[in-house]
Write a protein that holds these residues in place. Sequence first.
Motif, PDB file in Angstrom:
ATOM      1  N   GLN A 272       0.826  -1.201   0.000  1.00 30.09           N
ATOM      2  CA  GLN A 272       0.000   0.000   0.000  1.00 30.09           C
ATOM      3  C   GLN A 272       0.864   1.256   0.000  1.00 30.09           C
ATOM      4  N   SER A 273       1.925   1.255   0.821  1.00 32.72           N
ATOM      5  CA  SER A 273       2.818   2.415   0.875  1.00 32.72           C
ATOM      6  C   SER A 273       3.544   2.605  -0.439  1.00 32.72           C
ATOM      7  N   ARG A 274       3.969   1.504  -1.038  1.00 30.18           N
ATOM      8  CA  ARG A 274       4.673   1.582  -2.314  1.00 30.18           C
ATOM      9  C   ARG A 274       3.752   2.060  -3.431  1.00 30.18           C
ATOM     10  N   ALA A 275       2.477   1.743  -3.321  1.00 34.09           N
ATOM     11  CA  ALA A 275       1.531   2.135  -4.357  1.00 34.09           C
ATOM     12  C   ALA A 275       1.421   3.647  -4.473  1.00 34.09           C
ATOM     13  N   THR A 276       1.588   4.347  -3.369  1.00 38.51           N
ATOM     14  CA  THR A 276       1.554   5.809  -3.385  1.00 38.51           C
ATOM     15  C   THR A 276       2.015   6.349  -2.041  1.00 38.51           C
ATOM     16  N   GLY A 422       2.869   6.356   8.669  1.00 39.05           N
ATOM     17  CA  GLY A 422       1.774   6.001   7.779  1.00 39.05           C
ATOM     18  C   GLY A 422       0.903   4.938   8.428  1.00 39.05           C
ATOM     19  N   ARG A 423       0.619   3.870   7.714  1.00 33.94           N
ATOM     20  CA  ARG A 423      -0.237   2.786   8.243  1.00 33.94           C
ATOM     21  C   ARG A 423       0.600   1.627   8.796  1.00 33.94           C
ATOM     22  N   ALA A 424       1.914   1.787   8.924  1.00 32.23           N
ATOM     23  CA  ALA A 424       2.774   0.706   9.420  1.00 32.23           C
ATOM     24  C   ALA A 424       2.618   0.557  10.934  1.00 32.23           C
ATOM     25  N   PRO A 425       2.480  -0.662  11.435  1.00 31.14           N
ATOM     26  CA  PRO A 425       2.290  -0.877  12.882  1.00 31.14           C
ATOM     27  C   PRO A 425       3.619  -0.922  13.634  1.00 31.14           C
ATOM     28  N   THR A 482     -13.056  19.812  -9.223  1.00 31.93           N
ATOM     29  CA  THR A 482     -14.270  19.103  -8.802  1.00 31.93           C
ATOM     30  C   THR A 482     -15.086  19.852  -7.752  1.00 31.93           C
ATOM     31  N   GLY A 483     -14.454  20.803  -7.054  1.00 27.55           N
ATOM     32  CA  GLY A 483     -15.153  21.535  -6.003  1.00 27.55           C
ATOM     33  C   GLY A 483     -15.199  20.830  -4.670  1.00 27.55           C
ATOM     34  N   THR A 484     -14.506  19.695  -4.505  1.00 28.88           N
ATOM     35  CA  THR A 484     -14.578  18.920  -3.263  1.00 28.88           C
ATOM     36  C   THR A 484     -13.293  19.055  -2.447  1.00 28.88           C
ATOM     37  N   GLY A 485     -13.476  19.067  -1.135  1.00 29.51           N
ATOM     38  CA  GLY A 485     -12.336  19.026  -0.228  1.00 29.51           C
ATOM     39  C   GLY A 485     -11.795  17.613  -0.119  1.00 29.51           C
ATOM     40  N   THR A 486     -10.636  17.486   0.508  1.00 24.32           N
ATOM     41  CA  THR A 486      -9.962  16.182   0.547  1.00 24.32           C
ATOM     42  C   THR A 486      -9.148  16.043   1.830  1.00 24.32           C
ATOM     43  N   TYR A 487      -9.127  14.829   2.362  1.00 27.42           N
ATOM     44  CA  TYR A 487      -8.178  14.458   3.409  1.00 27.42           C
ATOM     45  C   TYR A 487      -6.928  13.918   2.724  1.00 27.42           C
ATOM     46  N   VAL A 488      -5.757  14.448   3.097  1.00 29.85           N
ATOM     47  CA  VAL A 488      -4.484  14.038   2.490  1.00 29.85           C
ATOM     48  C   VAL A 488      -3.560  13.565   3.605  1.00 29.85           C
ATOM     49  N   GLU A 489      -3.040  12.372   3.477  1.00 32.14           N
ATOM     50  CA  GLU A 489      -2.077  11.872   4.458  1.00 32.14           C
ATOM     51  C   GLU A 489      -0.794  11.470   3.744  1.00 32.14           C
ATOM     52  N   SER A 490       0.312  11.898   4.302  1.00 29.40           N
ATOM     53  CA  SER A 490       1.625  11.468   3.815  1.00 29.40           C
ATOM     54  C   SER A 490       2.461  11.117   5.033  1.00 29.40           C
ATOM     55  N   SER A 491       3.612  10.512   4.815  1.00 33.26           N
ATOM     56  CA  SER A 491       4.426  10.068   5.949  1.00 33.26           C
ATOM     57  C   SER A 491       5.898  10.011   5.572  1.00 33.26           C
ATOM     58  N   LEU A 492       6.727   9.984   6.598  1.00 32.78           N
ATOM     59  CA  LEU A 492       8.157   9.804   6.374  1.00 32.78           C
ATOM     60  C   LEU A 492       8.434   8.424   5.779  1.00 32.78           C
ATOM     61  N   ASP A 497       9.982   4.948   1.173  1.00 31.40           N
ATOM     62  CA  ASP A 497       9.670   3.921   0.176  1.00 31.40           C
ATOM     63  C   ASP A 497       9.780   4.481  -1.242  1.00 31.40           C
ATOM     64  N   LEU A 498       9.343   5.726  -1.435  1.00 30.90           N
ATOM     65  CA  LEU A 498       9.476   6.365  -2.746  1.00 30.90           C
ATOM     66  C   LEU A 498      10.941   6.517  -3.117  1.00 30.90           C
ATOM     67  N   LEU A 499      11.755   6.953  -2.156  1.00 26.31           N
ATOM     68  CA  LEU A 499      13.186   7.137  -2.402  1.00 26.31           C
ATOM     69  C   LEU A 499      13.854   5.824  -2.773  1.00 26.31           C
ATOM     70  N   MET A 500      13.554   4.763  -2.051  1.00 26.15           N
ATOM     71  CA  MET A 500      14.201   3.485  -2.322  1.00 26.15           C
ATOM     72  C   MET A 500      13.732   2.895  -3.652  1.00 26.15           C
ATOM     73  N   HIS A 501      12.486   3.121  -4.014  1.00 26.75           N
ATOM     74  CA  HIS A 501      12.023   2.638  -5.311  1.00 26.75           C
ATOM     75  C   HIS A 501      12.705   3.402  -6.443  1.00 26.75           C
TER      76      HIS A 501
END
Length: 610
Positions: A272-276, A422-425, A482-492, A497-501
């Motif tokens: 999931q993290s690698r996906a985005t 992020g979502r990592a436990p 679209t005119g819609t608000g959004t919840y955005v979450e990012s993480s270290l 993961d983006l850097l290593m990919h």
Amino acid sequence: MPALLNEFSLLHSSTSFPPNWNELQLSLTEQARLLGICPLAISPPVDMEGAAFQLQHPALSPIQAHFASPAGWLPNRHLSELLLQAGSGLMSVHGRASGRAQPLGVDYLSTLTAVMTLHGTLAAAVGQLRGGAFDQVQLSPLGCGLLSIGQYLAGATAPEDPEAFLPGSSDPHLRPPFRSADGITFELETLDSTPWRSFWTAVGIESELAGTAWKGFLLRYARAVSPLPAACLTALARLRYAKIQQLAAQSGVAVVPVRTDAQRREDPDYPQSRATPWQFEPFPPSHERYRDTASPSLLPLQGMRVIESCRRIQGPLAGHLLASLGAEVIRLEPPGGDPLRAMPPCAEGCSVRFDALNHLKSIHEVDIKSAHGRQLVYELARDADVFLHNWAPGKAHEMQLDAEHLRRVQPHLVYAYAGGWGRAPVNAPGTDFTVQAWSGVSAAIAGQSGIRGGSLFTVLDVLGGAIAALGVTAALLNRAVTGTGTYVESSLLGAADLLMHSNDKASRNILSGVYPTLSGLIAIDCQHPDQLQSLAMLLDIPATADTCQQTLAERLRKRPASEWETVLNELGIGACVVIEDLKQLAANTRISECLTRKTYFSVNAPWRFL
């Protein structure tokens, strides 16, 4: 979850990317894809007037992005990851605790520059949809490199007690991470001195020495060094890892092992993290129609309001980037102000490192834990476009300042959370150094740098802040359409993961390295056989990378680095003087357009909108 910007497309030029920097184009294309932007092949060729790429959407005039270097500095045709790390001072900062000025060993500035390029381009699209004339974006890769070391440059050029940390100034063996008796390398983390002292007492270290170690431990974030007493590392080296974990758990100190990238890829949360690196959750449509009557003229986010409640580097840098694009950023601080304002070195009563990330913002002191303070935040959010925080997990809900509460006040809000794990436990504070260890970044840097662990340069805080800001602007662009608000979450961890990919796809150069000269260090990057052949002819050395190293090193010692840079670049060989002392940046007139002289030297925004 569908990608956010799937109605947008990116048209690449086949000729206008820096030709020796393939990693930049690969990273930019990948990040655009992760945002949902569709890449288009150039067939037949399109005249893009020297632009590297063009952003397209049915509601937009095409937006073209260009790369530009300061006049008199390295031309675009010679830019590469290695040379940008050398010329921006990044090698110097990494070298403070790694023994010498040397590259990170990962394609860091390729990833960061791609983030910043997309950010400027998407911001231009937001500005255009709001009625502004933004159809050309110019991005300085050097400016991105300088931005990454901006807080260290501020410290080095402060008027009061400037910092003088040169490569090799701190023993690379007497610093985190640590190693156990059974060979496990690991990081310790705590944000409080009480658990720290308790842990070291349990290990057998006297209180006074533990206090000395704490002072050194705290220097990681501010100065990229962390000098620790040898006795502390020796004491842990006598204990098995399981025992260290037990003592740490009893004391309230987190222990995080230094893992490889391969180990990270086995984690259940990795796909999931690698996906985005972003989690976008659009809010339900509101019965109130979204309107933006502003028509920005100078900067694309002009007239937008951001409420920021962040500490340390990641979140404040994200707010700083949004302010650099024209947004009004209101920074929430506790009564009495952020304690980091007093961290030396200072100028005019304020920490220069703090000012470097916050000088474009206005400050509101609010006790957000109180009912009165919460009401003040609601009032600010009512007229805001963005709410940005990096509080500990669960705190937003506890204070009734989470996305669910704030969207009731402002249904078109972009609510952004810049977190650690992020979502990592993972049961540890999600800081730069623990995430470096867990993600494989630390091991990758250690393997290339010949040290035990990762960099004490804030690799992920800076990249994570840039990624958080890009996510916010992508959500603002989606709202404009679209005119819609959004919840955005990012993480270290998502940034890691983006850097290593990105590092997976890096091309390996024929001859690449840092070499001593008669005066100073020179970084040389031969990516093609004809460049190595030209170097061999110039220096009368073998034209094979495996056999020429000793002779090459001998020849390079005959002239200073500044002369070699000129001679080699004229022959079409990428070369750059390695900045060892950050004060050299302030004195370099060739890059003066990238810096502003205040009481210290601050880094200018890397974008220009034409």
